[in-house]
Design an enzyme around this catalytic site. Structure first.
Site, PDB file in Angstrom:
ATOM      1  N   HIS A   1      -7.320  11.482   5.338  1.00  0.00           N
ATOM      2  CA  HIS A   1      -8.464  10.998   5.440  1.00  0.00           C
ATOM      3  C   HIS A   1      -9.135  12.352   6.071  1.00  0.00           C
ATOM      4  O   HIS A   1      -9.241  12.901   6.571  1.00  0.00           O
ATOM      5  CB  HIS A   1      -7.905  10.462   6.749  1.00  0.00           C
ATOM      6  CG  HIS A   1      -9.996   9.337   6.587  1.00  0.00           C
ATOM      7  ND1 HIS A   1     -10.528   9.372   7.223  1.00  0.00           N
ATOM      8  CD2 HIS A   1      -9.341   8.166   7.305  1.00  0.00           C
ATOM      9  CE1 HIS A   1     -11.605   9.241   6.768  1.00  0.00           C
ATOM     10  NE2 HIS A   1     -11.266   7.895   6.995  1.00  0.00           N
TER      11      HIS A   1
ATOM     12  N   ASP B   1      -3.125   7.255  -3.940  1.00  0.00           N
ATOM     13  CA  ASP B   1      -3.123   5.832  -2.310  1.00  0.00           C
ATOM     14  C   ASP B   1      -3.507   4.693  -3.157  1.00  0.00           C
ATOM     15  O   ASP B   1      -4.681   4.864  -3.675  1.00  0.00           O
ATOM     16  CB  ASP B   1      -3.711   6.407  -1.408  1.00  0.00           C
ATOM     17  CG  ASP B   1      -3.661   5.403  -0.120  1.00  0.00           C
ATOM     18  OD1 ASP B   1      -3.265   4.879  -0.477  1.00  0.00           O
ATOM     19  OD2 ASP B   1      -4.790   6.195   0.665  1.00  0.00           O
TER      20      ASP B   1
ATOM     21  N   ASP C   1       1.098  -1.298   0.370  1.00  0.00           N
ATOM     22  CA  ASP C   1       0.584   0.175   0.446  1.00  0.00           C
ATOM     23  C   ASP C   1       0.660   1.146   0.152  1.00  0.00           C
ATOM     24  O   ASP C   1       1.601   1.606   0.515  1.00  0.00           O
ATOM     25  CB  ASP C   1      -1.080   0.544   1.394  1.00  0.00           C
ATOM     26  CG  ASP C   1      -2.544   0.655   0.884  1.00  0.00           C
ATOM     27  OD1 ASP C   1      -1.760   2.298   0.403  1.00  0.00           O
ATOM     28  OD2 ASP C   1      -3.406   1.032   1.571  1.00  0.00           O
TER      29      ASP C   1
ATOM     30  N   GLU D   1     -10.692   1.147  -0.780  1.00  0.00           N
ATOM     31  CA  GLU D   1      -9.868   0.252  -0.903  1.00  0.00           C
ATOM     32  C   GLU D   1     -10.537  -0.768  -0.250  1.00  0.00           C
ATOM     33  O   GLU D   1     -10.392  -1.165   1.231  1.00  0.00           O
ATOM     34  CB  GLU D   1      -8.379   0.501  -0.150  1.00  0.00           C
ATOM     35  CG  GLU D   1      -8.668   1.377   1.020  1.00  0.00           C
ATOM     36  CD  GLU D   1      -7.731   2.061   2.137  1.00  0.00           C
ATOM     37  OE1 GLU D   1      -6.197   0.747   1.582  1.00  0.00           O
ATOM     38  OE2 GLU D   1      -7.256   3.248   2.281  1.00  0.00           O
TER      39      GLU D   1
ATOM     40  N   GLU E   1      -6.635  -0.859  -4.423  1.00  0.00           N
ATOM     41  CA  GLU E   1      -6.658   0.104  -3.773  1.00  0.00           C
ATOM     42  C   GLU E   1      -6.547   1.039  -5.238  1.00  0.00           C
ATOM     43  O   GLU E   1      -5.374   1.134  -5.414  1.00  0.00           O
ATOM     44  CB  GLU E   1      -5.985   1.010  -2.856  1.00  0.00           C
ATOM     45  CG  GLU E   1      -6.383   2.523  -2.416  1.00  0.00           C
ATOM     46  CD  GLU E   1      -5.705   2.563  -1.467  1.00  0.00           C
ATOM     47  OE1 GLU E   1      -4.952   2.561  -1.118  1.00  0.00           O
ATOM     48  OE2 GLU E   1      -6.298   3.576  -0.452  1.00  0.00           O
TER      49      GLU E   1
ATOM     50  N   HIS F   1     -11.723   6.690   1.880  1.00  0.00           N
ATOM     51  CA  HIS F   1     -11.353   7.937   2.531  1.00  0.00           C
ATOM     52  C   HIS F   1     -11.355   8.661   1.132  1.00  0.00           C
ATOM     53  O   HIS F   1     -10.848   8.197   0.426  1.00  0.00           O
ATOM     54  CB  HIS F   1     -10.311   7.474   3.766  1.00  0.00           C
ATOM     55  CG  HIS F   1      -9.388   7.616   3.014  1.00  0.00           C
ATOM     56  ND1 HIS F   1      -8.128   8.111   2.221  1.00  0.00           N
ATOM     57  CD2 HIS F   1      -8.773   5.778   2.583  1.00  0.00           C
ATOM     58  CE1 HIS F   1      -6.839   7.383   2.279  1.00  0.00           C
ATOM     59  NE2 HIS F   1      -7.117   6.285   2.202  1.00  0.00           N
TER      60      HIS F   1
HETATM   61 CO    CO Z   1      -5.873   4.361   1.607  1.00  0.00          CO
END
Ligand code: CO
Length: 292
Positions: A160, A93, A82, A185, A277, A152
């Site tokens: 976030h 992300d 990640d 994700e 993700e 998020h």
């Molecule tokens: Co994330």
């Protein structure tokens, strides 16, 4: 918001993720993969938005190696990479799951959950609709989504930014809006589908200025704010302090509520977890910034 910089960060994160994926082999050190990914982000002109998470099997998230970490990849491991990169604070992300012995149904399930969720993204779609698609896709493949991990929203220097996107059916009628940037994700497992805190934190984030009686603590707070820009960081990055002293200092800072700690998250039934993700800019034709 800077769409151009989101797209630039997305390309960087995607290349770093794919480099990391190519290194996941039987016997490779997790530390070497982490260093390669983080160096790639920097060499492409990006900044690291959070320490790369390399979480294996029933650890769903928040593992990152320490200095001299000896953990190595095994043939049948589910290795979740990640990655977060940013350009001037505009974050990408993205995550992928790799198994040295080959892609299997669990990994395919995580990819389908992500793909099906992204298919319905547009202004006006509700958080509940996204959660429902993710859960139904998991169930169609015979697995469970992780019910307490969420996607998020993102904002500048903010990983976030307020909106959580559960990976399960939910009642949120909140609608996505044009121009919002979100990370979708999903995680899936053959287990119960729930994670709990486990082990020692490796990842931390500044939350407040508090006095520290340790000189190392004061240095870490300074770095957390200036160098790491109040984004998550790890003790592996802290220069000039031994790992042991850094560990003692961060522990004290967590107790003083100067730092937040992200504990490793473990699936409660001990079953392996797969994750996928992407970061998406919400539009009628969404832009998936982390897709190459
Ligand atoms: Co994330």
């Amino acid at each position: 918001m800077s769409e151009e910089k989101y797209i630039q960060a997305g390309k960087i994160a995607a290349q770093a993720r794919d480099l990391g994926a190519s290194l996941v082999k039987d016997g490779t050190k997790v530390l070497d993969i982490a260093n390669a990914i983080e160096n790639k982000i920097k060499s492409l002109g990006g900044k690291i938005a959070f320490p790369v998470n390399i979480s294996i099997n029933d650890l769903a998230a928040h593992y990152t190696p320490i200095k001299n970490d000896l953990l190595t990849i095994q043939h049948d491991d589910y290795v979740k990479i990640d990655v977060g990169a940013h350009v001037d604070g505009w974050i990408a992300d993205t995550a992928i799951t790799i198994k040295p012995s080959g892609k299997d149904d669990l990994i395919i399930c995580s990819e389908k959950m992500l793909e099906n969720a992204i298919k319905i993204i547009k202004p006006g779609v509700t958080i509940s609709e996204i959660g429902q698609v993710i859960q139904e896709t998991a169930e169609q493949h015979g697995f469970n989504p992780i019910n307490n991990l969420t996607g998020h929203s993102l904002d500048q220097y903010n990983l976030h930014a307020g909106i959580s996107i559960p990976n399960i059916k939910n009642t949120s009628k909140l609608e996505l809006q044009e121009g919002q940037v979100i990370a979708i994700e999903p995680f899936c497992t053959a287990g119960d589908g729930h994670v709990k805190d486990s082990g020692q934190a490796k990842i931390f984030m500044w939350i407040a200025d508090k006095p520290s009686r340790l000189v190392e603590g004061r240095k870490i707070i300074e770095l957390a704010k200036t160098e790491y820009k109040r984004l998550p960081f790890t003790i592996r990055w802290i220069p000039g302090i031994s790992q042991l002293k850094a560990q003692i200092a961060v522990k004290q800072l967590v107790q003083a509520k100067a730092l937040h700690e992200f504990l490793p998250l473990k699936e409660i039934s001990g079953q392996p977890v797969a994750q996928a993700e992407h970061t998406v800019i919400v539009k009628n034709k969404p832009i998936i910034t982390t897709k190459i």
